[in-house]
Write an enzyme that holds these catalytic residues in place. Structure first.
Site, short mmCIF file in Angstrom:
data_model
loop_
_atom_site.label_atom_id
_atom_site.label_comp_id
_atom_site.label_asym_id
_atom_site.label_seq_id
_atom_site.Cartn_x
_atom_site.Cartn_y
_atom_site.Cartn_z
N ASN A 56 0.87 -1.20 0.00
CA ASN A 56 0.00 0.00 0.00
C ASN A 56 0.90 1.23 0.00
O ASN A 56 2.11 1.13 0.21
CB ASN A 56 -0.97 -0.03 1.19
CG ASN A 56 -0.24 -0.07 2.52
OD1 ASN A 56 0.51 0.84 2.85
ND2 ASN A 56 -0.43 -1.16 3.25
N ASP B 290 1.73 -8.92 1.37
CA ASP B 290 2.58 -7.95 2.05
C ASP B 290 3.02 -8.50 3.41
O ASP B 290 4.23 -8.51 3.74
CB ASP B 290 1.75 -6.66 2.23
CG ASP B 290 2.60 -5.43 2.46
OD1 ASP B 290 3.83 -5.57 2.52
OD2 ASP B 290 2.01 -4.34 2.60
N GLY C 35 -2.19 -10.23 3.73
CA GLY C 35 -2.00 -10.82 2.41
C GLY C 35 -0.55 -11.07 2.06
O GLY C 35 0.25 -11.46 2.92
N1 AR6 Z 1 1.85 -15.72 -2.35
C1 AR6 Z 1 1.21 -15.40 -3.49
N2 AR6 Z 1 -0.02 -14.81 -3.50
C2 AR6 Z 1 -0.59 -14.54 -2.30
C3 AR6 Z 1 0.03 -14.83 -1.06
C4 AR6 Z 1 1.32 -15.45 -1.12
N3 AR6 Z 1 1.99 -15.77 -0.01
N4 AR6 Z 1 -0.80 -14.43 -0.05
C5 AR6 Z 1 -1.90 -13.90 -0.65
N5 AR6 Z 1 -1.79 -13.97 -2.00
P1 AR6 Z 1 -3.51 -9.02 -1.26
P2 AR6 Z 1 -4.03 -6.47 -2.67
C6 AR6 Z 1 -2.72 -13.51 -3.05
O1 AR6 Z 1 -4.66 -8.80 -0.37
O2 AR6 Z 1 -5.38 -6.94 -3.08
C7 AR6 Z 1 -2.25 -5.65 2.13
O3 AR6 Z 1 -2.72 -5.48 3.43
C8 AR6 Z 1 -4.16 -13.26 -2.67
O4 AR6 Z 1 -4.88 -14.48 -2.65
O5 AR6 Z 1 -2.23 -9.51 -0.66
O6 AR6 Z 1 -3.15 -5.82 -3.70
C9 AR6 Z 1 -1.38 -4.49 1.67
O7 AR6 Z 1 -0.64 -3.92 2.74
C10 AR6 Z 1 -4.60 -12.34 -3.80
O8 AR6 Z 1 -4.95 -13.10 -4.95
O9 AR6 Z 1 -3.10 -7.65 -2.05
C11 AR6 Z 1 -2.37 -3.53 1.10
O10 AR6 Z 1 -2.92 -2.71 2.11
C12 AR6 Z 1 -3.34 -11.54 -4.15
O11 AR6 Z 1 -2.28 -12.26 -3.52
C13 AR6 Z 1 -3.43 -4.42 0.52
O12 AR6 Z 1 -3.36 -5.65 1.24
C14 AR6 Z 1 -3.35 -10.11 -3.67
O13 AR6 Z 1 -3.98 -10.01 -2.40
C15 AR6 Z 1 -3.17 -4.74 -0.94
O14 AR6 Z 1 -4.23 -5.49 -1.46
#
Ligand code: AR6
Length: 177
Positions: free
Chosen positions: A31, A41, A39
């Protein structure tokens, strides 16, 4: 694993966890504050140790649609590119351009640093709510377009978390000319 060769480079799709990838750089779905979160991050900072967050603090922040580079800490990957995708509203508030720009900027950073391999998560499709089929089209079009015009990096891998995300990307890759 599913692959497609473009201009001497390869797009790869794998289902898995991005923190285990042994590549020159993985991409974080961060973010704008770069202060961490859930997630991908959260997983990257947990696996990579506190050094990555120290670098993020020094950088200070990153606008939506842009990306910044840090080291990889204790990850197998040598670097982390922290990309800030858009929060999805309805697709009519610049989200496609911001998401596409985000992928392009990451690939520019990879090219500038002569990275041979870069691994992306599906940016914006978790907490930020981007519909995965739309995000897959944008992500793969951005990657294919960049590879066609620049011919680097050699490997662009998408690491999809779960079968549904993998299948959505696989369907788009099949239709890519
Ligand atoms: N490896 C690969 N993909 C993953 C993993 C992993 N270990 N864990 C989750 N995913 P998100 P955003 C997938 O929420 O939507 C955070 O709090 C997940 O299933 O990680 O860009 C940041 O700090 C999904 O398909 O990222 C921001 O505030 C994808 O990764 C916010 O979330 C992205 O999910 C960003 O949100």
């Amino acid at each position: 694993m599913k692959t497609k060769d473009i201009n001497g480079c390869r797009i790869e799709l794998v289902e898995g966890d991005i923190t285990t990838q042994d590549v020159d750089s993985i991409v974080n779905a961060a973010n704008s504050s770069l202060r961490g979160g859930g997630g991908v991050d959260g997983a990257i900072h947990r696996a990579g140790g506190p050094g990555i967050m120290e670098e993020c603090r020094r950088i200070g922040g990153c606008p939506t649609g842009w990306a910044v580079l840090t080291g990889g800490g204790t990850l197998p990957a040598r670097h982390v590119i922290h990309a800030v995708g858009p929060v999805y509203r309805d697709g009519r508030h610049g989200e496609p351009e911001l998401l596409s720009g985000c992928y392009r900027r990451c690939l520019e950073i990879a090219a500038e640093n002569r990275f041979e391999s870069v691994a992306f998560p599906s940016i914006s499709t978790g907490a930020y709510g981007y519909p995965v089929a739309d995000a897959a089209r944008i992500a793969l079009a951005a990657a294919a377009g960049f590879l066609r015009s620049k011919g680097v990096p050699g490997v662009v891998r998408f690491v999809l978390f779960g079968k549904a995300a993998f299948d959505a990307y696989a369907k788009v890759l099949d239709g890519l000319e």
